[in-house]
Structure formats: C-alpha cells, structure tokens
Scaffold this active site. Sequence first.
Site, PDB file in Angstrom:
ATOM      1  N   LYS A   1      44.694  -5.765  10.889  1.00 31.77           N
ATOM      2  CA  LYS A   1      45.992  -5.202  11.250  1.00 31.77           C
ATOM      3  C   LYS A   1      45.808  -3.801  11.818  1.00 31.77           C
ATOM      4  CE  LYS A   1      48.741  -7.430   7.570  1.00 31.77           C
ATOM      5  NZ  LYS A   1      49.683  -8.182   8.419  1.00 31.77           N
TER       6      LYS A   1
ATOM      7  N   ARG B   1      49.710 -18.391   3.827  1.00 28.75           N
ATOM      8  CA  ARG B   1      49.917 -19.841   3.857  1.00 28.75           C
ATOM      9  C   ARG B   1      48.674 -20.579   3.384  1.00 28.75           C
ATOM     10  NH1 ARG B   1      51.289 -19.405  10.160  1.00 28.75           N
ATOM     11  NH2 ARG B   1      51.974 -17.400   9.348  1.00 28.75           N
TER      12      ARG B   1
HETATM   13  N1  BES Z   1      51.646 -10.265   4.719  1.00 28.79           N
HETATM   14  C1  BES Z   1      51.866 -10.540   6.092  1.00 28.79           C
HETATM   15  C2  BES Z   1      53.348 -10.658   6.433  1.00 28.79           C
HETATM   16  C3  BES Z   1      54.178  -9.407   6.291  1.00 28.79           C
HETATM   17  C4  BES Z   1      54.493  -8.652   7.402  1.00 28.79           C
HETATM   18  C5  BES Z   1      54.707  -9.046   5.080  1.00 28.79           C
HETATM   19  C6  BES Z   1      55.281  -7.544   7.290  1.00 28.79           C
HETATM   20  C7  BES Z   1      55.495  -7.932   4.965  1.00 28.79           C
HETATM   21  C8  BES Z   1      55.794  -7.174   6.067  1.00 28.79           C
HETATM   22  C9  BES Z   1      51.194 -11.858   6.464  1.00 28.79           C
HETATM   23  O1  BES Z   1      50.046 -12.161   5.766  1.00 28.79           O
HETATM   24  C10 BES Z   1      50.844 -11.765   7.900  1.00 28.79           C
HETATM   25  O2  BES Z   1      50.024 -10.964   8.222  1.00 28.79           O
HETATM   26  N2  BES Z   1      51.463 -12.582   8.733  1.00 28.79           N
HETATM   27  C11 BES Z   1      51.216 -12.575  10.127  1.00 28.79           C
HETATM   28  C12 BES Z   1      51.095 -13.998  10.584  1.00 28.79           C
HETATM   29  C13 BES Z   1      50.628 -14.141  12.013  1.00 28.79           C
HETATM   30  C14 BES Z   1      49.182 -13.712  12.104  1.00 28.79           C
HETATM   31  C15 BES Z   1      50.803 -15.554  12.424  1.00 28.79           C
HETATM   32  C16 BES Z   1      52.388 -11.882  10.809  1.00 28.79           C
HETATM   33  O3  BES Z   1      53.520 -12.084  10.389  1.00 28.79           O
HETATM   34  O4  BES Z   1      52.139 -11.118  11.723  1.00 28.79           O
HETATM   35 MN    MN Z   2      48.317 -11.321   6.674  1.00 23.84          MN
END
Ligand code: BES
Ligand code: MN
Length: 530
Positions: A301, A375
């Site tokens: 990230k 997931r």
């Molecule tokens: N933990 C994150 C989702 C999240 C985002 C929680 C913002 C709280 C605030 C999750 O694991 C994630 O990174 N999801 C990705 C999925 C994508 C790579 C398909 C996302 O939402 O960007």
């Molecule tokens: Mn994630």
Amino acid sequence: MNAKLSFDPIAQIETECLAVAVLDEGSGKDPKPVMLTDDADVKKAVADLLSSGEVTGKIFETVMIHRPQGVRARRLLLVGGGKAKNFSAYELRKVAGTAVRFLKPKSIRTLAFIAPPSWSGEADPSVQSRYIAERRGPAEAVKAIVEGAYVADFDPDVYRSDRKDQRMNEITVVASGTEDRQALERALAEGRIIGESQNFTRELVNEPGNKMTPTILARRATEMVKELAPRANGARITAEVLDGNKIRELKMGAFWSVAQGSDEPPALILIRYEPEGAPESPTIGLVGKGITFDTGGISIKPSDGMEKMKYDMAGGAAMLGAVRAIAQIAPKVRVIAIVCASENMPSGKAQKPGDVQIAMSGKSIEIINTDAEGRLVLADGLNYARQLGATHLVDAATLTGACVVALGGVNAGVFANNDEIFERFSAALEASGEKMWRMPLDEEYRERIRSGIADIKNTGGRGAGAVTAAMFLKEFVDQTPWIHLDIAGTAWIDENKAWIAQGPSGVAVRTLVEFVRGFEKNRERTQPLR
Ligand code: BES
Ligand code: MN
Ligand code: ZN
C-alpha cells in the site's frame, strides 16, 4: 462505570447532574421544545428557560443550568433529541451518549438520566409521535440509554502519558415507579453487557499493530473466555487457538498464504458457546477478519494513511465482543466464533502476485493482488465454520476500500445469499440501531473473478469492488445461509462526535448479539442476569 435504576421521585434524587431529553414538537420553522418527562418538578424548574426561546430541542443541543429550583440535583442538563416525530431508540441512545460526553471533560462523574415516560393511555393525542415508550416500550428505552452511556464513556487516548482517567463513575436511569421493575432491571443489565462488550471490541481495535499481534489477540480472546466461563449462566464456553502448523495441517492454503510472509505467527481463534439444552441446529458461525496489520504485502500500500491499517482486525474483534455479550445474556442458541488472525507483510517468504493457492475447500485461487488478503483468510474461516457444524454464517471484515467509496462512514455493507437470513438480520438491525445497507450478489458479477489458470482469482478489477470481494467469499459458503458485513468504512470514526469519540466504533457487535438472540425459541425470561 456502574449503572443502576432508580424509581425515586425525581425531585428527591441527589446527583451531580440530572439529564433529560428535550424534543422539538414544532411542525414548521418555529421550534416548540418539550421536555421528555412527565415530572412536574422538573418541568417547573425549566419553565422560564423553555419559554425564553434559548432552548430549541435541536438534536444534540446541550444547555446546563446550576442549582435548579425545586429539585435536589446540583445541575440539570437538557439534551436536544431533535424532531419529536422522528424520535426513537436510535436518537435516545445518542442523546444519552451526548450527556455523558458533555459531562466527562468537566470532571462530573455521576449522572441521573430521566427515562422517557410511558405514554400508554394518558398520552396527548395531538402529539405526532408518542416517542420511544409507545414504539418500543420502556425497557427498550432503558437499554438504549445505558448502551449509549457506555459507548460514550470510551476514549481512545490510552497511551497518552498525562492521560487523566475521565471515565464516569455511575449512571442512574430514572424510571417512573409504575413500570415493571424486573423487566427494567433486565434491560439495564443487558444494556451494560452490550455497551461494555462493544467497548471491549473498541479496546482491541484501538491497539496499534505492535501491541496487537495475532498472538496477543489470541491471548486476549482466551483470557476473555476464561473470565466469562463462570458468568455464562450454565452454558459451556471454550476457547482454542490453532497455530501455524495446525493451519497448514488443516490445509488452509488461503489463510496460510497471507500468514507465510510475516515473522509474527498467525492464530486461528476458535470459541464455542454451547448453552445447556440448546438444539444442535441452529448453530451460528461468526467469522471475523483479524488482520492485525495490513501493509498490502508485496502489492504494498502507499504510505499515506497506512497507519490506519491497524484496524484491519475490526471484524474479528467484533466477533469477540459479540461472544462476550452473548455468553452473559445467555440465549439458548449455539455459536461458533472464528477469528483468522494474521499480519499481511511483504518479505522474502511472502506470496507473490500470480501465485496459485489451494484453499481448504479444495478450490484453487490465483493471487492477483496480495492486498486482497481479507477474503483469503475468510475463505478458509468460513469453510472451517461449516465443517464444525455452523448452519448459519455471518462474517464481518474491513474488506474493501470500494465499500468505503460506496457507503462512506454511515452504513456498513450487508450481503446475503438468502432472503430469509437477511430478514432476520434486518430485524436485528432494527433492534440494535446500527445502520447497514444491503448490496447485491447477482450471478453476473461472478465472471469478474474467473481465472485463466485456477478456479477463481482474488480480485475482480475496478468496478464493484465490494461486490466482487463478496462474490469471492460466496464461493466458500456453498448453500449455507450467510451474511457478509463489509465494515471498512464504519469500523473507524474519523472525527469526534457529540455521542462518540473519534477512533474505533465497535460496529456490528450490537447487531450480532441481537441476531443470535433472534434465533432463540422461547424468549420469555424471568431470570435476572448475573
Ligand atoms: N483492509 C483493506 C480494505 C480497507 C481499505 C479497509 C480501507 C479499511 C479502509 C483490504 O485488505 C484491501 O486492501 N482491499 C483492497 C482490495 C483490492 C486490492 C482488490 C482495496 O480495497 O483496495
Ligand atoms: Mn489488504
Ligand atoms: Zn485488509
């Protein structure tokens, strides 16, 4: 904080502060403030103030007077509850919370909150709303006040060295003497249990990643269960923690693929709640995402805001809070709670985009993005819950940024593969006062997670990100009735509100408790809570 009930005449109550809700019964532009009590002494004490026009009843408005005449309380606090016709337990919970958060920084430690009167019979028919008492009954009002007060009492600044513990000592809920005392005592106890459990969840979520590793989360869960066991009203409640070896032995290839990149060992936390005499079916499986820190892994990230990813275990913490409350309220319904706890880290051992993993169910998964890790851990958690006998499933997860985009911080996303379980869940939402919005799971979305090399892939491209994440989970629940909660937008509150502090919200705990109770066959109870 302690909570108690009083049936004493209001004028006689000695307290640092007496609080009462004020509603606006005005229909047009001009406000018409009305105190939410029948008590003549209180009404008299504020008669001048109300006629002054300085109080409107606007939602969360606070006006405090000192030495109110004719009552023993040192202060009287009026808290606006908004338009009378819209007033319900939802507003009452926040009004009670607003009173607590108004008093806390003033070092006022005790509060007596006047419960709405029962309006049966003598109510003024010209009033559009008979407020909460008519809609829900006085017991619901007491429960809402207590829940709101406990939730408001929580502050997140636990590591500040000059932190003054500003917790309230006591809230007294003042009920009118004509009510069914036993029912109100029970409502009070339930409100305390649920409020404290929501705060337990918030405590866990609030901890930073270095102080809330999977191992620590598992220890907190085990300690909680140990403390709970003697208070579980005859039910059996046990905790088990499965380590990395066991996770691999069970062939949880999806869960392990996330855990493998971290030096911190993962933990699968398994709690069983088995009330005496409860039937095998239903058994409610509660499965929570417990990523104690989500860096994204190799698909790392951006650094901006990454610190917030300590709350990526909020779904798992919600399940622990829910179990904590359920064991004490003791409905005769079996529950299995599973928290899949792991870090998501980049390292030489971390999984890579393009890797193929085999989940416990046997399905093969092509990893497109290692940041779609929630997931993966849930896939095996859900499958395992079914293997252990869950007949109904609920998962909660801070799963997607896409859900934050879709619904923001107001509603959590709800997905259901079955209308009947959704109806049950809706009833639970109604009782809990939490806001969630149903999202679709049409088959057409399925093609977005088709893979060229494996059964499915772990991301579905740009559009409908919250839905494709849910479609992925759906692959692992089969025909079992299932609810998926995406709490990415609601598990963390960015700014202080009148009724709740900035920080972890504890969302889903209250609804999960109500949901499980909804399965209880015989809900008549007379036993007091311990
Ligand atoms: N933990 C994150 C989702 C999240 C985002 C929680 C913002 C709280 C605030 C999750 O694991 C994630 O990174 N999801 C990705 C999925 C994508 C790579 C398909 C996302 O939402 O960007
Ligand atoms: Mn994630
Ligand atoms: Zn995540």
